[in-house]
Design an enzyme around this catalytic site. Sequence first.
Site, PDB file in Angstrom:
ATOM      1  N   SER A 268       0.843  -1.212   0.000  1.00 28.21           N
ATOM      2  CA  SER A 268       0.000   0.000   0.000  1.00 28.21           C
ATOM      3  C   SER A 268       0.875   1.257   0.000  1.00 28.21           C
ATOM      4  O   SER A 268       0.558   2.249  -0.661  1.00 28.21           O
ATOM      5  CB  SER A 268      -1.002   0.000   1.162  1.00 28.21           C
TER       6      SER A 268
ATOM      7  N   ASP B  71       7.336   2.391   6.018  1.00 29.60           N
ATOM      8  CA  ASP B  71       7.073   1.873   4.662  1.00 29.60           C
ATOM      9  C   ASP B  71       7.164   2.978   3.617  1.00 29.60           C
ATOM     10  O   ASP B  71       7.769   2.798   2.561  1.00 29.60           O
ATOM     11  CB  ASP B  71       5.664   1.252   4.589  1.00 29.60           C
TER      12      ASP B  71
HETATM   13  O1  PMV Z   1       3.216  -5.625   8.272  1.00 30.35           O
HETATM   14  P1  PMV Z   1       3.774  -4.306   7.938  1.00 30.35           P
HETATM   15  O2  PMV Z   1       4.707  -4.330   6.793  1.00 30.35           O
HETATM   16  O3  PMV Z   1       2.736  -3.243   7.817  1.00 30.35           O
HETATM   17  O4  PMV Z   1       4.737  -3.870   9.162  1.00 30.35           O
HETATM   18  C1  PMV Z   1       4.240  -3.469  10.399  1.00 30.35           C
HETATM   19  C2  PMV Z   1       5.364  -3.095  11.298  1.00 30.35           C
HETATM   20  C3  PMV Z   1       4.939  -2.693  12.686  1.00 30.35           C
HETATM   21  O5  PMV Z   1       6.124  -2.367  13.392  1.00 30.35           O
HETATM   22  C4  PMV Z   1       4.250  -3.839  13.417  1.00 30.35           C
HETATM   23  C5  PMV Z   1       4.004  -1.498  12.687  1.00 30.35           C
HETATM   24  C6  PMV Z   1       4.628  -0.217  12.179  1.00 30.35           C
HETATM   25  O6  PMV Z   1       3.834   0.662  11.764  1.00 30.35           O
HETATM   26  O7  PMV Z   1       5.853  -0.045  12.224  1.00 30.35           O
END
Ligand code: PMV
Length: 299
Positions: free
Chosen positions: A79, A123
């Site tokens: 996303s 991300d």
């Molecule tokens: O599953 P993903 O790629 O959205 O990773 C989440 C990572 C967490 O540390 C659990 C949450 C975050 O926003 O960093």
Amino acid sequence: MAVWSAPGKVFLFGEHAVVYGKPGIAMGIKPRVYVTVRKTRHPPRVKSPYLEMCFEKMGVNGSVYIHSQLPSSSGLGSSAAVTVATLSAINDEFSLGHSRDDIAHLAFQVEKEVQMGRASPTDTYVSTFGGIVLIMGGTKRRLPPQDFHLVIGNTMVSHSTAKMVEQVATFREEDPNIVNPILDAIEAVTLKSMHVFNDHRSLGRYMDINHELLEALGVGHPSLTRLVMAARSAGAYGAKITGAGGGGSMVALCPKRSKSKVAGAIEGCDGKAITTTIDTEGARKESEDDRKHTGKAGR
Ligand code: PMV
């Protein structure tokens, strides 16, 4: 017409702990999302909240076509990659003059709003800039790129990041004396890992420890355990959950010669293997006449 692409990501260390201000290390990976944006007089109705929010934030309207190499809801940042590539393509098509920093910032705002406040900038930052990034508190630092040979195993069990983050938060409220030391240990592993980036065997050992700590936090899943064990048995230096867990994906650091064996072991346990390396480019403009990525417009 403007065509832009943006990469996915894996968490090498520190997921979940980053939510509590601890360090996390994430890396851009080769699979990408390709987005084509066109100025159109009568754009079709938008179907995705991410795309709708991208146009709203940029104050323009157009049509968009998406071609993705990244599976969605699998912890690989699809996303964020869609959001970053869409904002970049809108910026280009409408000559809005935003910088790369602006795109990273806007992409984080889009993710945060669509996901009701549950998003870290990890991300979107990694997808915008590529490379390896250390996230700590509000700060982000780019680490030197590394030639890691990775095999990702997608369990095909879809997960909700928001649900897993909430689950850890509830566990922490109920049992702070158990959860806080686990988060401290994840922090120690993440910080230690930075000293052994050139020693892949040691790095793999820290990935294994990080995995067991994530299991202790309660974000494991039987299908993830199977893929992690299979990757280690097939010769990976180390393997762990990547992202929120509870399904989604795992990542294995491998010797170059073992990549296909590790990928085969993952597929043998009903996982979908993606063999990949680092992406150092982040968001990228694609040539407009590359028919593979442009396709038919419509959103
Ligand atoms: O599953 P993903 O790629 O959205 O990773 C989440 C990572 C967490 O540390 C659990 C949450 C975050 O926003 O960093």
